[in-house]
Design an enzyme around this catalytic site. Structure first.
Site, PDB file in Angstrom:
ATOM      1  N   GLU A 112       0.875  -1.274  -0.004  1.00 63.63           N
ATOM      2  CA  GLU A 112       0.131  -0.090   0.240  1.00 63.63           C
ATOM      3  C   GLU A 112       0.955   1.275  -0.035  1.00 63.63           C
ATOM      4  OE1 GLU A 112      -3.153   0.024   2.982  1.00 63.63           O
ATOM      5  OE2 GLU A 112      -3.271   2.243   2.909  1.00 63.63           O
ATOM      6  N   LYS A 144      -6.743  -1.490  11.591  1.00 59.12           N
ATOM      7  CA  LYS A 144      -6.018  -1.904  10.437  1.00 59.12           C
ATOM      8  C   LYS A 144      -4.968  -1.097  10.387  1.00 59.12           C
ATOM      9  CE  LYS A 144      -5.765  -1.942   5.685  1.00 59.12           C
ATOM     10  NZ  LYS A 144      -5.042  -1.107   5.126  1.00 59.12           N
ATOM     11  N   HIS A 160      -2.087  10.294   0.627  1.00 58.66           N
ATOM     12  CA  HIS A 160      -2.467   8.736   0.041  1.00 58.66           C
ATOM     13  C   HIS A 160      -2.107   9.138  -1.197  1.00 58.66           C
ATOM     14  CE1 HIS A 160      -3.330   4.691   0.069  1.00 58.66           C
ATOM     15  NE2 HIS A 160      -4.453   5.078  -0.808  1.00 58.66           N
ATOM     16  N   ASP A 205       5.112 -14.520  10.862  1.00 52.59           N
ATOM     17  CA  ASP A 205       3.683 -14.903  10.403  1.00 52.59           C
ATOM     18  C   ASP A 205       2.739 -13.843  10.596  1.00 52.59           C
ATOM     19  OD1 ASP A 205       1.170 -16.055  10.176  1.00 52.59           O
ATOM     20  OD2 ASP A 205       1.552 -17.797  11.187  1.00 52.59           O
TER      21      ASP A 205
HETATM   22  C1  MEV Z   1      -5.433   2.615   5.228  1.00 53.27           C
HETATM   23  O1  MEV Z   1      -4.840   1.674   5.026  1.00 53.27           O
HETATM   24  C2  MEV Z   1      -5.291   2.923   6.922  1.00 53.27           C
HETATM   25  C3  MEV Z   1      -6.368   3.898   7.586  1.00 53.27           C
HETATM   26  O2  MEV Z   1      -7.697   3.960   7.161  1.00 53.27           O
HETATM   27  C4  MEV Z   1      -6.139   3.694   8.953  1.00 53.27           C
HETATM   28  C5  MEV Z   1      -6.998   4.685   9.771  1.00 53.27           C
HETATM   29  O3  MEV Z   1      -7.948   5.286   9.438  1.00 53.27           O
HETATM   30  O4  MEV Z   1      -6.604   5.198  11.136  1.00 53.27           O
HETATM   31  C6  MEV Z   1      -5.687   5.198   7.211  1.00 53.27           C
END
Ligand code: MEV
Length: 445
Positions: free
Chosen positions: A87, A282, A395, A298
């Site tokens: 990513e 995430k 991003h 892992d």
């Molecule tokens: C994107 O891979 C991860 C985010 O969505 C985490 C978050 O929202 O805190 C940017």
């Protein structure tokens, strides 16, 4: 030509044979795909064999970028931390956050414990009140018979740390579990634990079949399975960053106090709302998984455990927390991390080996702290963006390159697009329009 989508004996085919069958039956341009897949083979035959040996039915390699986060200061030591991730903007975000905290005391970390667990799940139809007294007789035999297998680990300071029997008869009549805790030193320890558990299974069954202390009616026992658990709540590490609120400077168009408060509320939201908590965590695993992968660990077991831990109080919530007491900002991540620096892929995969070397060959506890530290600052970086500029600005800037590649932009077009979008919002459509206009301008000239 008739396409044949099923096959017997695929694994017996040579590598070329496998590719040939695949390209002929699944692709429109077999020759091109064949060459492309082969182009990712390593030229060093020995290294390629090593990679092929890691998995099965291999036909090619799947390259992912290895990125570096420099200026990563943890407990006063500076690391350059490797990350493998697909990513865009994750490594850039982590690098920026690592640098930010480098000048504010760095990341602090401590390992709380390193216990791994495993179980033998079995059914037994005898009187549940007898199980504890039977286990007292059984336990020394279980340990004695597993000792030869555990010898090496015991010599390194690890081995079995506790062994108990647990009853689940209230939920499922006859169901019990041998519950074992292990210290696996610097290895993740999956093979060690599973081997010991399988020995426990044998001993358990033999004991019930042959021991004089078991009556004829009590002999029937069925082991269903013996397996480690990826839920390791006591293989736990805590990492944090902290500073006076007034030191939270250099935040885009925002005072330190406003930023601290907005950040604090963002973390509270991730405690209150399941949907936000999932995305929030995430982001943490963007950091954790990428270092886990780079070091041959892992990441699926780490993720499974982390998410279960996030729900340990009966409700899934944020793994990180933030406090703002007495104008002091503290941002903490506490997460279970069962990782190794020996065994598994860590010393087999050539890049994993180099990744560990890059960090001066940490032991497993140091690696736990580094990986958790990366989760923490990745989380910091994401939430910092979310409560300030929004996530898309950074991003999409990073993603610009991917889109330009996808649109087959030439090197001139790429240079011009990167300059053009320096201060503009990046979108697929915006890039297409820009490339059209750039193209027309050039033709005019
Ligand atoms: C994107 O891979 C991860 C985010 O969505 C985490 C978050 O929202 O805190 C940017």
């Amino acid at each position: 030509m008739d396409r044949q989508k099923t096959i017997a004996g695929f694994s017996k085919l040579t590598k070329i044979g496998k590719i040939k069958w695949l390209v002929e039956n699944f692709f429109k341009d077999p020759e091109i795909v064949m060459q492309e897949l082969k182009s990712y083979w390593l030229t060093d035959v020995h290294q390629q064999e090593l990679l092929d040996g890691i998995s099965e039915n291999t036909i090619s390699n799947y390259p992912l970028p290895l990125g570096i986060v420099p200026n990563f200061v943890l407990n006063g030591k500076t690391y350059a931390v490797p990350m493998v991730i697909e990513e865009s903007s994750v490594v850039a975000a982590a690098s920026s956050a690592a640098k930010y905290w480098m000048s504010r005391g760095g990341i602090k970390a401590e390992v709380i414990d390193t216990i791994k667990v495993g179980h033998v799940h079995f059914y037994w139809g005898g009187d549940p009140n007898r199980m504890n007294s039977i286990f007292l007789l059984l336990k020394p035999i279980l340990i004695a018979e597993a000792n030869p297998i555990m010898r090496g680990m015991i010599d390194r300071g690890g081995g079995l740390k506790s062994l108990a029997v647990k009853s689940f008869v209230d939920q499922d009549p006859g169901l019990y579990q041998l519950f074992a805790e292990f210290d696996t030193c610097d290895s993740m320890g999956a093979n060690f634990i599973n081997t010991v558990l399988e020995q426990f299974s044998k001993t358990l069954q033999d004991f019930f079949r042959t021991s004089d202390s078991i009556s004829a009616e009590e002999r029937e026992l069925e082991v269903i399975m013996a397996i480690l658990s990826n839920y390791t709540p006591d293989c736990l590490v805590k990492v944090w960053v902290e500073c006076p609120v007034q030191d939270l400077t250099d935040i885009k168009d925002m005072s330190a106090t406003t930023f601290a408060e907005r950040f604090y509320h963002a973390i509270r939201i991730a405690h209150a709302d399941l949907y936000r908590a999932t995305t929030h965590n995430k982001g943490i695993f963007n950091g954790i998984d990428a270092v886990a992968l780079a070091t041959g660990n892992d990441f699926r077991s780490i993720e499974a455990c982390g998410h279960a831990y996030a729900a340990k109080d009966g409700r899934y919530k944020s793994l990180s927390s933030c406090s703002l007491e007495n104008d002091f900002f503290k941002f903490v991540l506490q997460v279970p991390l069962a990782v190794g620096t020996v065994g598994g892929l860590t010393k087999v995969h050539p890049i994993a080996k180099r990744s560990l070397e890059l960090m001066e060959n940490p032991n497993s506890q140091e690696l736990m702290m580094i990986i958790a530290g990366m989760g923490l600052i990745q989380n910091f970086a994401a939430v910092r963006s979310l409560v300030t500029t929004g996530i898309q600005q950074g991003h999409m800037k990073m993603h610009l390159n991917n889109i330009l590649h996808q649109l087959n932009a030439t090197s001139d077009e790429r240079t011009a697009a990167i300059a053009h979008f320096q201060n503009k919002t990046v979108s697929m459509n915006g890039i297409k329009v820009f490339l059209d206009e750039f193209h027309q301008e050039k033709i005019k000239i």
